[in-house]
Design an enzyme around this catalytic site. Structure first.
Site, PDB file in Angstrom:
ATOM      1  N   GLY A  10      -7.815  69.626  35.952  1.00 30.83           N
ATOM      2  CA  GLY A  10      -7.382  68.771  34.845  1.00 30.83           C
ATOM      3  C   GLY A  10      -7.160  69.594  33.599  1.00 30.83           C
ATOM      4  N   ASN A  11      -7.016  68.940  32.466  1.00 30.61           N
ATOM      5  CA  ASN A  11      -6.872  69.678  31.208  1.00 30.61           C
ATOM      6  C   ASN A  11      -7.518  68.903  30.083  1.00 30.61           C
ATOM      7  OD1 ASN A  11      -4.761  67.934  29.927  1.00 30.61           O
ATOM      8  ND2 ASN A  11      -3.661  68.537  31.776  1.00 30.61           N
ATOM      9  N   ARG A  12      -7.480  69.476  28.876  1.00 22.58           N
ATOM     10  CA  ARG A  12      -8.279  68.931  27.783  1.00 22.58           C
ATOM     11  C   ARG A  12      -7.535  67.929  26.914  1.00 22.58           C
ATOM     12  NH1 ARG A  12     -10.738  73.953  24.804  1.00 22.58           N
ATOM     13  NH2 ARG A  12     -11.344  72.241  23.462  1.00 22.58           N
TER      14      ARG A  12
ATOM     15  N   ALA B 258       0.117  65.790  28.996  1.00 23.82           N
ATOM     16  CA  ALA B 258      -0.129  67.184  29.381  1.00 23.82           C
ATOM     17  C   ALA B 258      -0.066  67.221  30.909  1.00 23.82           C
ATOM     18  CB  ALA B 258      -1.489  67.627  28.882  1.00 23.82           C
TER      19      ALA B 258
END
Ligand code: CTP
Length: 409
Positions: free
Chosen positions: A213-215, A280
């Protein structure tokens, strides 16, 4: 703040079970410095009593025009208001407002108000979809009222569907936006437009319990969806991984992976005037999905994870416009050579506008504020100073609107 300087809000409450959620809206409005006068209907008092409304607002909360007649409340309350918000608005209340009935204090107030009026409907799906209600909503919107689309979800009893009262925090934010923009607050410059916004990060599963995943917090995308709805657009929000409540008046589609995001965005984009890719999106996903949890084995090194490319949705949307004149906006999160990388990315992706912001461990992600430069294919560069993500969102929509009906090469 002196009571006379505080923005004056009338909170109209009609008789639906969601009346209890309006207490939270009232609390937020009073705590943020608004002078709130609650005007419940007699039916609303079956759900939440007069004492609660008076105590939370610090003002009387009568339902009838026959109380304190010497103050002419049926005229004064509406005349003095800076904003009237009816939450929840029942089907009956929408019908009364659309037809100009005035048989209690709230309906009289609606007829005398010269300020912006917001309705937050809540009812069962059948009542919302009934042509009578839909025509009443259309009438109110045509006259300049802001009627929020109800949320989709659990309704009273066992039913689920469209008609749920939107999150009170969302209605509160909408009220603040409408108040902040003053008399022209209801400038509906996106009315009649359909816009699609993607937000949040995607999750690419490795096995049933792990993912890449990402932030991204989703806050910028949600701000774009909220501000577009406040400006009158029909908004589809394709939301990845976020902890945020669904924005009021927005159709939200929740997705997990980049490929699910692509499918949802392309479908929604078919009749959209503009698509804003604030999500994102993971550029890569694990080549193999393990259907069982990957276990550590004694004395063995872990298997390397092989990644494959995900489709570039922004490039695809830009190259293959679903309808002529559709505007496509991308985001670029850069850590170095921010502007040079942004210009190259605008050309590479083929979109019309690219919002370039600098990211880092403590910058932008999760924050309520942002700072960016918006690059356009016509060579203009619009810097947006550090400020709330809503302000950046509004600038994006200003630039989109300016280009929507322009012939483009
Ligand atoms: N995006 C997309 N599909 C992807 C990756 C990104 O649609 N598979 C969109 C994002 O929503 C954003 C824009 O492309 O609007 C820029 O994403 P970014 O990751 O910054 O661009 P990349 O092309 O991946 O460039 P790089 O990773 O080299 O910075």
């Amino acid at each position: 703040m002196d009571k006379r300087e505080r923005p004056r809000v009338v909170l109209g409450v009609s008789g639906g079970i969601a009346a209890y959620k309006a207490c939270e809206l009232l609390r937020r409005l009073t705590e943020s410095g608004h002078d709130v006068r609650v005007v419940p209907t007699a039916s609303a008092l079956h759900f939440v009593g007069e004492a609660t409304w008076s105590a939370l607002s610090g003002n009387p909360a009568g339902t009838e025009v026959w109380e304190s007649v010497h103050e002419v409340p049926h005229v004064r309350i509406g005349q003095a208001a800076d904003l009237v918000v009816v939450a929840p608005a029942t089907a009956d209340m929408l019908a009364k407002a659309a037809h100009g009935l005035a048989d209690d204090l709230l309906t009289n107030t609606l007829l005398t108000a010269r300020c912006p009026v917001v309705f937050a409907p809540a009812m069962h799906t059948e009542m919302w979809e009934n042509p009578a209600t839909q025509e009443n909503v259309a009438t109110l919107r045509r006259r300049g009222a802001l009627v929020v689309e109800p949320a989709v979800g659990r309704l009273t009893g066992v039913d689920t569907g469209k008609g749920r009262f939107p999150d009170p925090v969302e209605i509160f934010d909408l009220c603040r936006q409408v108040l902040a923009r003053g008399a022209e607050g209801l400038s509906q410059d996106l009315a009649g437009r359909h816009v699609v916004v993607s937000a949040g990060g995607t999750r690419e599963p490795l096995d049933p319990v792990r993912f890449l995943g990402n932030r991204s917090s989703g806050k910028q995308g949600y701000a774009l969806a909220r501000t577009a709805a406040a400006r009158g657009a029909r908004v589809t929000l394709v939301a990845g991984d976020t902890a945020l409540p669904d924005p009021a008046g927005v159709d939200v589609i929740h997705i997990g992976t980049a490929r699910q995001l692509r499918e949802a965005v392309l479908k929604a984009a078919a009749d959209a005037d503009a698509v804003v890719m604030a999500a994102a999106v993971a550029d890569f996903r694990p080549a193999v999905y393990a259907t069982g949890k990957i276990k550590k084995r004694e004395g063995q090194e872990p298997e390397p994870v092989t990644l494959v490319r995900n489709p570039d949705i922004l490039a695809e949307l830009s190259a293959d416009r679903a309808r002529p004149g559709q505007l496509v906006v991308g985001f670029a999160a850069e850590t170095d050579d921010v502007l040079a990388n942004g210009r190259a990315k605008l050309a590479r992706k083929g979109c019309d506008l690219l919002v370039v912001n600098e990211v880092g461990e403590h910058k932008t992600f999760g924050s309520a504020e942002n700072e960016a430069v918006i690059l356009a294919t016509d060579g203009t560069e619009t810097p947006v100073p550090h400020g709330p993500k809503e302000a950046l969102a509004d600038t994006v929509w200003d630039l989109v609107i300016a280009r929507l009906d322009q012939p483009r090469p």
